[in-house]
Enzyme design. Structure first.
Site, PDB file in Angstrom:
ATOM      1  N   TYR A 178       0.836  -1.217   0.000  1.00 34.55           N
ATOM      2  CA  TYR A 178       0.000   0.000   0.000  1.00 34.55           C
ATOM      3  C   TYR A 178       0.865   1.260   0.000  1.00 34.55           C
ATOM      4  CZ  TYR A 178      -3.447   3.354   1.840  1.00 34.55           C
ATOM      5  OH  TYR A 178      -4.272   4.441   2.035  1.00 34.55           O
ATOM      6  N   LYS A 213       1.280   4.054  -2.968  1.00 28.35           N
ATOM      7  CA  LYS A 213       0.927   5.473  -2.795  1.00 28.35           C
ATOM      8  C   LYS A 213       2.148   6.370  -3.034  1.00 28.35           C
ATOM      9  CE  LYS A 213      -3.516   5.210  -1.479  1.00 28.35           C
ATOM     10  NZ  LYS A 213      -4.634   5.824  -2.214  1.00 28.35           N
TER      11      LYS A 213
HETATM   12  P1  NAP Z   1     -13.203   2.746   1.815  1.00 27.16           P
HETATM   13  O1  NAP Z   1     -14.299   3.179   2.706  1.00 27.16           O
HETATM   14  O2  NAP Z   1     -12.813   1.301   1.778  1.00 27.16           O
HETATM   15  O3  NAP Z   1     -13.532   3.267   0.351  1.00 27.16           O
HETATM   16  C1  NAP Z   1     -12.762   2.880  -0.748  1.00 27.16           C
HETATM   17  C2  NAP Z   1     -13.542   3.158  -1.999  1.00 27.16           C
HETATM   18  O4  NAP Z   1     -12.748   2.759  -3.131  1.00 27.16           O
HETATM   19  C3  NAP Z   1     -14.848   2.349  -2.073  1.00 27.16           C
HETATM   20  O5  NAP Z   1     -15.848   3.122  -2.675  1.00 27.16           O
HETATM   21  C4  NAP Z   1     -14.470   1.200  -2.975  1.00 27.16           C
HETATM   22  O6  NAP Z   1     -15.566   0.624  -3.667  1.00 27.16           O
HETATM   23  C5  NAP Z   1     -13.557   1.944  -3.948  1.00 27.16           C
HETATM   24  N1  NAP Z   1     -12.795   1.046  -4.799  1.00 27.16           N
HETATM   25  C6  NAP Z   1     -11.932   0.068  -4.444  1.00 27.16           C
HETATM   26  N2  NAP Z   1     -11.475  -0.560  -5.544  1.00 27.16           N
HETATM   27  C7  NAP Z   1     -12.058   0.040  -6.605  1.00 27.16           C
HETATM   28  C8  NAP Z   1     -12.007  -0.145  -7.996  1.00 27.16           C
HETATM   29  N3  NAP Z   1     -11.249  -1.125  -8.552  1.00 27.16           N
HETATM   30  N4  NAP Z   1     -12.718   0.666  -8.805  1.00 27.16           N
HETATM   31  C9  NAP Z   1     -13.489   1.641  -8.271  1.00 27.16           C
HETATM   32  N5  NAP Z   1     -13.625   1.857  -6.952  1.00 27.16           N
HETATM   33  C10 NAP Z   1     -12.900   1.057  -6.139  1.00 27.16           C
HETATM   34  O7  NAP Z   1     -11.832   3.496   2.175  1.00 27.16           O
HETATM   35  P2  NAP Z   1     -11.489   5.053   2.380  1.00 27.16           P
HETATM   36  O8  NAP Z   1     -10.717   5.135   3.628  1.00 27.16           O
HETATM   37  O9  NAP Z   1     -12.672   5.925   2.187  1.00 27.16           O
HETATM   38  O10 NAP Z   1     -10.447   5.239   1.176  1.00 27.16           O
HETATM   39  C11 NAP Z   1     -10.526   6.312   0.252  1.00 27.16           C
HETATM   40  C12 NAP Z   1      -9.102   6.717  -0.115  1.00 27.16           C
HETATM   41  O11 NAP Z   1      -8.465   7.275   1.031  1.00 27.16           O
HETATM   42  C13 NAP Z   1      -8.221   5.554  -0.573  1.00 27.16           C
HETATM   43  O12 NAP Z   1      -7.430   5.945  -1.671  1.00 27.16           O
HETATM   44  C14 NAP Z   1      -7.337   5.295   0.638  1.00 27.16           C
HETATM   45  O13 NAP Z   1      -6.104   4.717   0.294  1.00 27.16           O
HETATM   46  C15 NAP Z   1      -7.181   6.709   1.180  1.00 27.16           C
HETATM   47  N6  NAP Z   1      -6.761   6.796   2.580  1.00 27.16           N
HETATM   48  C16 NAP Z   1      -7.591   6.427   3.582  1.00 27.16           C
HETATM   49  C17 NAP Z   1      -7.183   6.533   4.908  1.00 27.16           C
HETATM   50  C18 NAP Z   1      -8.060   6.153   6.057  1.00 27.16           C
HETATM   51  O14 NAP Z   1      -7.591   6.201   7.216  1.00 27.16           O
HETATM   52  N7  NAP Z   1      -9.296   5.776   5.833  1.00 27.16           N
HETATM   53  C19 NAP Z   1      -5.895   7.032   5.206  1.00 27.16           C
HETATM   54  C20 NAP Z   1      -5.071   7.403   4.158  1.00 27.16           C
HETATM   55  C21 NAP Z   1      -5.511   7.297   2.859  1.00 27.16           C
HETATM   56  P3  NAP Z   1     -16.354  -0.674  -3.106  1.00 27.16           P
HETATM   57  O15 NAP Z   1     -17.337  -0.167  -2.088  1.00 27.16           O
HETATM   58  O16 NAP Z   1     -16.982  -1.222  -4.345  1.00 27.16           O
HETATM   59  O17 NAP Z   1     -15.323  -1.592  -2.508  1.00 27.16           O
END
Ligand code: NAP
Length: 238
Positions: free
Chosen positions: A158, A162
């Site tokens: 991951y 990134k």
């Molecule tokens: P999340 O709730 O798991 O949401 C991830 C989203 O990405 C979901 O809508 C998922 O769709 C979608 N996704 C995954 N694979 C995909 C694909 N092949 N095509 C289209 N959509 C896809 O996680 P989140 O925390 O909101 O993550 C959003 C972003 O923030 C990510 O890039 C993550 O790396 C980043 N981030 C998050 C955190 C944190 O603490 N949460 C910290 C740093 C960075 P499905 O519902 O269909 O699976």
């Protein structure tokens, strides 16, 4: 449709859904992109007027092409979709987990950005926001920051994916500067989402992270490009 149009990938839940909702509040027509039609439609219903569904799996070339063909004009692209399938350090992470992670978090961003560039180029103030992560910072990963210090080499797939996204952010920004396209990366902070088991109970408010993304989406023409920002607007060292 409103005059200003935005698209958020992975907008059916988590940080992406909050970004889509906030962009609607800012007056954008927002494509709530989701790889699953039903989940996308449910999010659109929740967000309400100003949101519209778009099926988009960032790892599926046909899906990306169909979505891009449906969008003529785009002011803001938020590359938010992301996965973290393994918390292990690199030597303990299977190659398939690396492949899946890179397919979504790196190649997916390239595929989507390239496909939507013609639509972005039709905007007078095009902005691209890449949702990265603080633990992808080389500086934070080698410095005294207790969260990501050298003794914590986890999430190898991951974090390295990134970090690649960060370099792509810089290269796209340099390449597209002449077209007025601003491209920046966001470190959203640890947020309560489904990204990892247990995170929903321990992370902070995802809406706060979304505000950071929207700030980058609304940058003025003299604002930065090719930079990395925390959710609160402070610069993150590469
Ligand atoms: P999340 O709730 O798991 O949401 C991830 C989203 O990405 C979901 O809508 C998922 O769709 C979608 N996704 C995954 N694979 C995909 C694909 N092949 N095509 C289209 N959509 C896809 O996680 P989140 O925390 O909101 O993550 C959003 C972003 O923030 C990510 O890039 C993550 O790396 C980043 N981030 C998050 C955190 C944190 O603490 N949460 C910290 C740093 C960075 P499905 O519902 O269909 O699976």
């Amino acid at each position: 449709m409103n005059d200003r149009t935005a698209l958020v990938t992975g907008a059916n839940k988590g940080i992406g859904k909050h970004i889509a909702r906030l962009l609607v509040t800012e007056g954008f027509s927002v494509y709530v992109a989701s790889r699953d039609a039903g989940r996308g439609e449910r999010a659109v219903e929740e967000i309400g007027e100003g949101a519209r569904p778009l099926v988009l799996d960032v790892t599926d070339a046909g899906s990306v092409a169909r979505a891009a063909a449906a969008v003529d004009h785009l002011d803001v692209l938020v590359n938010n979709a992301g996965i973290n399938v393994s918390l292990d350090p690199p030597s303990g992470t299977g190659i398939e987990d690396f492949r899946r992670t890179y397919e979504t978090n790196v190649l997916g961003v390239v595929a989507v950005t390239n496909a939507f560039l013609p639509a972005l180029r039709r905007s007078p103030h095009p902005r691209v926001v890449n949702v990265s992560t603080g633990p992808a910072s080389f500086t934070w990963s080698t410095g005294p920051n207790p969260q990501f210090a050298p003794g914590r080499p986890g999430s190898g797939a991951y974090r390295s994916a990134k970090a690649a996204l960060n370099m792509l952010t810089l290269l796209y920004a340099q390449e597209l500067a002449g077209d007025g396209v601003k491209v920046n990366a966001l470190a959203p902070g640890r947020r309560a989402t489904d990204l990892l088991p247990g995170l929903a109970a321990t992370g902070g408010d995802p809406a706060e992270a979304a505000r950071g993304a929207v700030r980058l989406a609304l940058l003025p023409d003299d604002g930065p490009s090719g930079a990395f920002f925390s959710w609160d607007g402070t610069p993150v060292p590469w």
